[in-house]
Design a protein around this motif. Sequence first.
Motif, PDB file in Angstrom:
ATOM      1  N   SER A  57       0.855  -1.180   0.000  1.00  0.00           N
ATOM      2  CA  SER A  57       0.000   0.000   0.000  1.00  0.00           C
ATOM      3  C   SER A  57       0.895   1.235   0.000  1.00  0.00           C
ATOM      4  CB  SER A  57      -0.910   0.001   1.217  1.00  0.00           C
ATOM      5  OG  SER A  57      -0.173   0.383   2.349  1.00  0.00           O
ATOM      6  N   ILE A  58       0.321   2.383  -0.306  1.00  0.00           N
ATOM      7  CA  ILE A  58       1.144   3.591  -0.348  1.00  0.00           C
ATOM      8  C   ILE A  58       1.665   3.936   1.045  1.00  0.00           C
ATOM      9  CG2 ILE A  58       0.084   4.556  -2.419  1.00  0.00           C
ATOM     10  CD1 ILE A  58      -1.478   6.458  -0.577  1.00  0.00           C
ATOM     11  N   GLU A  59       0.978   3.448   2.084  1.00  0.00           N
ATOM     12  CA  GLU A  59       1.442   3.720   3.446  1.00  0.00           C
ATOM     13  C   GLU A  59       2.726   2.951   3.759  1.00  0.00           C
ATOM     14  OE1 GLU A  59       0.313   5.852   5.822  1.00  0.00           O
ATOM     15  OE2 GLU A  59      -0.978   6.628   4.236  1.00  0.00           O
ATOM     16  N   ASP A  60       2.911   1.801   3.080  1.00  0.00           N
ATOM     17  CA  ASP A  60       4.060   0.952   3.394  1.00  0.00           C
ATOM     18  C   ASP A  60       5.259   1.227   2.519  1.00  0.00           C
ATOM     19  OD1 ASP A  60       2.578  -0.373   5.273  1.00  0.00           O
ATOM     20  OD2 ASP A  60       1.820  -1.836   3.836  1.00  0.00           O
ATOM     21  N   SER A  61       5.077   2.022   1.477  1.00  0.00           N
ATOM     22  CA  SER A  61       6.138   2.112   0.485  1.00  0.00           C
ATOM     23  C   SER A  61       6.873   3.443   0.571  1.00  0.00           C
ATOM     24  CB  SER A  61       5.535   1.967  -0.909  1.00  0.00           C
ATOM     25  OG  SER A  61       6.500   2.290  -1.858  1.00  0.00           O
ATOM     26  N   SER A  62       8.135   3.411   0.191  1.00  0.00           N
ATOM     27  CA  SER A  62       8.905   4.650   0.179  1.00  0.00           C
ATOM     28  C   SER A  62       9.137   5.149  -1.236  1.00  0.00           C
ATOM     29  CB  SER A  62      10.240   4.437   0.879  1.00  0.00           C
ATOM     30  OG  SER A  62      11.028   3.575   0.096  1.00  0.00           O
ATOM     31  N   ALA A  63       8.452   4.556  -2.211  1.00  0.00           N
ATOM     32  CA  ALA A  63       8.605   5.017  -3.591  1.00  0.00           C
ATOM     33  C   ALA A  63       8.117   6.463  -3.692  1.00  0.00           C
ATOM     34  CB  ALA A  63       7.799   4.122  -4.526  1.00  0.00           C
ATOM     35  N   PRO A  64       8.763   7.279  -4.549  1.00  0.00           N
ATOM     36  CA  PRO A  64       8.363   8.691  -4.646  1.00  0.00           C
ATOM     37  C   PRO A  64       6.884   8.871  -4.983  1.00  0.00           C
ATOM     38  CG  PRO A  64      10.386   8.277  -5.869  1.00  0.00           C
ATOM     39  CD  PRO A  64       9.913   6.954  -5.391  1.00  0.00           C
ATOM     40  N   LEU A  65       6.373   8.018  -5.877  1.00  0.00           N
ATOM     41  CA  LEU A  65       4.966   8.160  -6.244  1.00  0.00           C
ATOM     42  C   LEU A  65       4.068   7.914  -5.032  1.00  0.00           C
ATOM     43  CD1 LEU A  65       2.853   8.598  -8.446  1.00  0.00           C
ATOM     44  CD2 LEU A  65       2.874   6.158  -8.850  1.00  0.00           C
ATOM     45  N   ALA A  66       4.430   6.896  -4.223  1.00  0.00           N
ATOM     46  CA  ALA A  66       3.636   6.604  -3.024  1.00  0.00           C
ATOM     47  C   ALA A  66       3.660   7.809  -2.089  1.00  0.00           C
ATOM     48  CB  ALA A  66       4.191   5.367  -2.325  1.00  0.00           C
ATOM     49  N   ARG A  67       4.812   8.443  -1.991  1.00  0.00           N
ATOM     50  CA  ARG A  67       4.936   9.612  -1.127  1.00  0.00           C
ATOM     51  C   ARG A  67       4.021  10.731  -1.628  1.00  0.00           C
ATOM     52  NH1 ARG A  67      10.201  11.755  -2.289  1.00  0.00           N
ATOM     53  NH2 ARG A  67       8.944  12.808  -3.847  1.00  0.00           N
ATOM     54  N   ASP A  68       4.018  10.941  -2.953  1.00  0.00           N
ATOM     55  CA  ASP A  68       3.159  11.978  -3.522  1.00  0.00           C
ATOM     56  C   ASP A  68       1.692  11.673  -3.251  1.00  0.00           C
ATOM     57  OD1 ASP A  68       5.413  13.153  -4.470  1.00  0.00           O
ATOM     58  OD2 ASP A  68       5.198  12.446  -6.533  1.00  0.00           O
ATOM     59  N   LEU A  69       1.328  10.390  -3.424  1.00  0.00           N
ATOM     60  CA  LEU A  69      -0.074  10.025  -3.231  1.00  0.00           C
ATOM     61  C   LEU A  69      -0.473  10.164  -1.763  1.00  0.00           C
ATOM     62  CD1 LEU A  69      -0.419   6.971  -5.636  1.00  0.00           C
ATOM     63  CD2 LEU A  69      -1.217   9.305  -5.979  1.00  0.00           C
ATOM     64  N   ARG A  70       0.472   9.835  -0.857  1.00  0.00           N
ATOM     65  CA  ARG A  70       0.193  10.037   0.574  1.00  0.00           C
ATOM     66  C   ARG A  70      -0.126  11.502   0.838  1.00  0.00           C
ATOM     67  NH1 ARG A  70       4.382   6.308   1.823  1.00  0.00           N
ATOM     68  NH2 ARG A  70       5.939   7.933   2.065  1.00  0.00           N
ATOM     69  N   LYS A  71       0.649  12.367   0.210  1.00  0.00           N
ATOM     70  CA  LYS A  71       0.418  13.808   0.406  1.00  0.00           C
ATOM     71  C   LYS A  71      -0.973  14.183  -0.087  1.00  0.00           C
ATOM     72  CE  LYS A  71       5.085  15.612   0.038  1.00  0.00           C
ATOM     73  NZ  LYS A  71       6.007  15.957  -1.036  1.00  0.00           N
ATOM     74  N   VAL A  72      -1.331  13.665  -1.276  1.00  0.00           N
ATOM     75  CA  VAL A  72      -2.643  13.997  -1.836  1.00  0.00           C
ATOM     76  C   VAL A  72      -3.743  13.544  -0.881  1.00  0.00           C
ATOM     77  CG1 VAL A  72      -4.237  13.489  -3.705  1.00  0.00           C
ATOM     78  CG2 VAL A  72      -1.843  13.913  -4.219  1.00  0.00           C
ATOM     79  N   VAL A  73      -3.604  12.302  -0.363  1.00  0.00           N
ATOM     80  CA  VAL A  73      -4.625  11.784   0.553  1.00  0.00           C
ATOM     81  C   VAL A  73      -4.758  12.719   1.744  1.00  0.00           C
ATOM     82  CG1 VAL A  73      -5.165   9.925   2.163  1.00  0.00           C
ATOM     83  CG2 VAL A  73      -4.354   9.378  -0.125  1.00  0.00           C
ATOM     84  N   ARG A  74      -3.632  13.143   2.311  1.00  0.00           N
ATOM     85  CA  ARG A  74      -3.681  13.980   3.513  1.00  0.00           C
ATOM     86  C   ARG A  74      -4.276  15.361   3.217  1.00  0.00           C
ATOM     87  NH1 ARG A  74      -0.950   9.865   4.348  1.00  0.00           N
ATOM     88  NH2 ARG A  74      -0.530   9.033   6.415  1.00  0.00           N
ATOM     89  N   GLU A  75      -3.921  15.900   2.034  1.00  0.00           N
ATOM     90  CA  GLU A  75      -4.524  17.184   1.662  1.00  0.00           C
ATOM     91  C   GLU A  75      -6.033  17.065   1.572  1.00  0.00           C
ATOM     92  OE1 GLU A  75      -0.832  18.578  -1.170  1.00  0.00           O
ATOM     93  OE2 GLU A  75      -2.805  18.287  -2.089  1.00  0.00           O
ATOM     94  N   GLN A  76      -6.471  15.978   0.961  1.00  0.00           N
ATOM     95  CA  GLN A  76      -7.912  15.849   0.763  1.00  0.00           C
ATOM     96  C   GLN A  76      -8.628  15.558   2.076  1.00  0.00           C
ATOM     97  OE1 GLN A  76      -9.087  13.572  -2.598  1.00  0.00           O
ATOM     98  NE2 GLN A  76      -7.739  14.680  -3.969  1.00  0.00           N
ATOM     99  N   VAL A  77      -7.946  14.790   2.968  1.00  0.00           N
ATOM    100  CA  VAL A  77      -8.557  14.537   4.280  1.00  0.00           C
ATOM    101  C   VAL A  77      -8.706  15.854   5.028  1.00  0.00           C
ATOM    102  CG1 VAL A  77      -8.133  13.535   6.557  1.00  0.00           C
ATOM    103  CG2 VAL A  77      -7.849  12.134   4.529  1.00  0.00           C
ATOM    104  N   SER A  78      -7.657  16.686   5.012  1.00  0.00           N
ATOM    105  CA  SER A  78      -7.784  17.949   5.756  1.00  0.00           C
ATOM    106  C   SER A  78      -8.756  18.902   5.067  1.00  0.00           C
ATOM    107  CB  SER A  78      -6.443  18.623   6.006  1.00  0.00           C
ATOM    108  OG  SER A  78      -5.476  18.167   5.136  1.00  0.00           O
ATOM    109  N   ALA A  79      -8.973  18.707   3.745  1.00  0.00           N
ATOM    110  CA  ALA A  79      -9.956  19.545   3.056  1.00  0.00           C
ATOM    111  C   ALA A  79     -11.376  19.050   3.309  1.00  0.00           C
ATOM    112  CB  ALA A  79      -9.667  19.570   1.566  1.00  0.00           C
ATOM    113  N   GLY A  80     -11.505  17.973   4.095  1.00  0.00           N
ATOM    114  CA  GLY A  80     -12.830  17.506   4.468  1.00  0.00           C
ATOM    115  C   GLY A  80     -13.499  16.585   3.464  1.00  0.00           C
ATOM    116  N   LYS A  81     -12.715  16.020   2.534  1.00  0.00           N
ATOM    117  CA  LYS A  81     -13.311  15.059   1.591  1.00  0.00           C
ATOM    118  C   LYS A  81     -13.641  13.749   2.311  1.00  0.00           C
ATOM    119  CE  LYS A  81     -12.594  17.092  -2.584  1.00  0.00           C
ATOM    120  NZ  LYS A  81     -11.332  16.879  -3.272  1.00  0.00           N
ATOM    121  N   SER A  82     -14.691  13.068   1.836  1.00  0.00           N
ATOM    122  CA  SER A  82     -15.047  11.777   2.436  1.00  0.00           C
ATOM    123  C   SER A  82     -14.143  10.682   1.879  1.00  0.00           C
ATOM    124  CB  SER A  82     -16.501  11.445   2.118  1.00  0.00           C
ATOM    125  OG  SER A  82     -16.618  11.086   0.757  1.00  0.00           O
ATOM    126  N   ASP A  83     -14.112   9.528   2.573  1.00  0.00           N
ATOM    127  CA  ASP A  83     -13.305   8.398   2.110  1.00  0.00           C
ATOM    128  C   ASP A  83     -13.685   8.035   0.681  1.00  0.00           C
ATOM    129  OD1 ASP A  83     -12.701   8.549   4.735  1.00  0.00           O
ATOM    130  OD2 ASP A  83     -12.888   6.407   5.160  1.00  0.00           O
TER     131      ASP A  83
END
Lengths: 156, 184, 659
Positions: A57-83
């Motif tokens: 999963s992107i949470e387990d990986s250190s690949a750059p793309l996974a890191r970017d996607l983690r950031k996107v998820v966190r941005e959207q969570v703080s923006a109040g998007k639903s799962d």
Amino acid sequence: MKASRRFPALLLAAGLIGGGVALAVDDPAEMLPNPAQEKRAEAIGAHLRCLVCQNESIEDSSAPLARDLRKVVREQVSAGKSDQQIMDWMTERYGEFIRLAPQFSWSTALLWLMPALALVAGLVIAWRATRRRTVVTPAPLTDDERARLDALSGRE
Amino acid sequence: MNATRRGILTAVPIIGAGVLGVGFWRMLSDMRSGAFDPRAIKNPNVGKPIPSFAMPGLPGLGDGFTDAELKAQHRPVLVNFFASWCIPCVAEMPGLRAISRNMPIWGIAYEDKPENASAFIQRDGSPYARVASDRHGRVAIDWGVTGVPESFLVAPGGRIIWHGSAALDPQIYEAEIRPRLAGL
Amino acid sequence: MFGPEQGHFALALACVLALVQFAVPLWGANRRDARLVGLAPYLAVSQLIALGYSFLCLVMCAVSDDFSVQNVAANSAVSKPLLYKITGIWGNHEGSVLLWTLILAVCGGAVSLFGRNLPDILRGRVLAILGGVSAGFQMFCLLTSDPFDRVFPAPMDGQGMNPLLQDPGLAFHPPILYTGYVGFAVPFAFAVAALIEGRVDAAWGRWVRPWAVAAWCFLTCGIALGSWWSYYVLGWGGYWFWDPVENASLIPWLTGTALVHSAIVVEKREGLKIWTVLLAIATFSFSLSGTFLVRSGILNSVHAFANDPARGVFILALLAIVIGGSLALFAWRAPSLTSTGLFSPISREGSLVLNNILLCSICAVVVTGTMYPPFMQLLAGRTISVGKPFFDAATIPLTLPLLLAMGVGTALPWKRAQLARTFSHLYAAAGIAAIGLVLCFWKLSGVLPIACGALAIWVIAASASDVLRRIGIGHTSAQGVWERMKHLPRSSWGAALAHIGAGITVLGLCGMSQAQHAIVEVHIGETRSLAGDDWTLLDVHDYIGPNYKAMQADIAIRHNGKLVTILHPEKRDFTTQSQTTTEVAIHTNFITDLYGVVGDRHGTGKYTTYVLRLHRNPLAPWMWLGGLVMAIGGAFSLSDRRMRIGAPKRAAARNMARA
């Protein structure tokens, strides 16, 4: 070979096990300050596949793309998007492939119904087998057994 | 009746194994011919309009571009994601230069320092008609890019009609891109 | 004497012997020729000797750094420690295939030596089947994956081994896991022999069970060891990826567990014969497909094998012969096997049937989940992923009733049970489980972890109380308890232990579901807290190892101001492979693992910061401890079988002495 295109060093790792597994120690700054939100982001991330890795999963990986996607998820969570909204956003860009648990549809029905199917099939077979045996008591001899019995009694 | 049913049940495993076996055999033979790649990732954006974006340019290479400019083109454009740190991208450059004689290629530098990317494409002559910088890889995510190099064929009006994740060369151009250009 | 050519020759010789071992006893058994059948054990032992010699040659090549051997040049290096020069032999495709066939030959040798009480014809057929499988894989080794291939010119030094593999845990993981996989070849051979003979009876069940139990013990240990390796070497904080390679070991474990249980019904009640034969075939078939399909490159896995579709075709042909052949034989002969045992659903055998249904359902889920993505791509051209979230959601609901049944099963008598009477034995266990449920509510969060935790306590309590009841605790004098303890069959002790082990593993999994972690970036001397513990980075220093450069951190962990431990996680740079690995530091008190990983160094001078990953993993060691207890349980019941197999002979000897 997507992974090796990015990580040429991994081509060397032709051993029995190795390769894509990498350490996901990363920038702590990417974690959300709100623990409840961070927890939610981690749960969503655990359902998203690191596309360039295998089965991580992107949470387990250190690949750059996974890191970017983690950031996107966190941005959207703080923006109040639903799962659901976040998963849809990801699926729109990367397709069903990014979901580690595929959505239920006609083509994944067999996959999702397998637990129930296997259980029901097993119970039905077992139930019929026991019922047959308890009704027909004792079980009649098969031709094979009868032949063997005849042979035995004939010899005596 | 009982015996028949039993016969059917005992035949289930071999039938199941047979189906699996045939499947595996097809996968293996398709893998050898290249028709089946278990590691391939299908880009779901083919057939869809390009996402919206606005990216800055690279030093000494113009202004960058936006989705509106790409949509406004009257000719098909090949959009190529690259990076100076990516070894297949280095290998891809001569092929791209050859293709650039036939059609415009717009380059997007993926997660790369602008000065590195600029130096990289100017080293042996740039194949790109226009270049933009996707410094943090966020535009790439909207395109569904998983790594570099990756290329998209964009029709006039801004619809993606082809996607490739291998390093491009004239053979791929002839086999996959040119036939699609003819259909436009 | 021990050169690669000698090794290659010995391998070819072993292959020829294996072919003879396949053909002669089968032919002899058909002609009822005792002399030909009697050759089987000698052939098996000589094949074992030839193969052992061949393997020894490869070991010698690796130890003496003979880089003219392609396999050694590609996987070894002068600077590699001796232990890993030896264990590195099975760290690559060619060597691991050779080890695989060696273990198969050892199984044949074991059947020859320990199987003296078997009827000659049955033993001959069993050895013939083993020989046939052996010959196939030795041919695979010779024709497509020759470990003795020479390279010219020989390089000065080898390319070295993946540093992730340079670990004692992983060094012994493949042999143990392979012994588990290959061990199921013996029950498989028994099943095929029984199908040829057209006869399965209680004695067959009794003969086949110890082999299945032995293989099961190894497979259990192998899986536990692999998961432990993943936990403490990969440093990602998890222990199971639901990766195809892991599933490939879990699938035969599930059917193997079902086999171990259903063989009891064959032995005690002459029931489930066809089913047990099928399970024996299926378990080995899954072992084979698992080990070899991963190498074909079809399955998308984290574990990077040297994939080669050409090899894949050979393997597939081999699998088609072994699996297809045995299943065709099954479809043809199995209908003539009849079960005589009749039983009610509420009985020991009924509970074993339920156990089989649940285990095989879980297995069906894992197989489907593993195979779905490649088949989806082949048939529909769509790429999908099936990973941890799916497997968790689909298997846990099936595990819950399995745990429930495990507690009840051993308390039920054979044939027909009275529920009220059975439940009266289980009051105490149910009470403990109820307390456990409260405890789980208090300690765990999430419905599934709570349910699993309470059921795991139920399994442990019920298994323990069953043994205690049988040895008469509470209603017999101390003397009586001692007598009963001595007379309680070891298989009962073994079953209880194995069930308790399963409960311990499940508790460990529940604990791990509550794991906490934090990623922090700190200066030297800085303290961060995680779940009540204070983690302080004391110091970071560099040192040079035998074939790597390392950065080691000292992290002190204090709880309420009291020092708990100092962890020393490392980051190692392997120069030969230009690869970095992390050495996780773990402190365990068997209740909680404190798990530290050191990551990147940022900045210079007094502004230097270090990224650390801190984990608090409750009950983590229980997962593997449970696996070990399960395997010990299996071994315990094995010792019982051996005694019973030997018993008639000893009784006869006693009678002779008396006369």
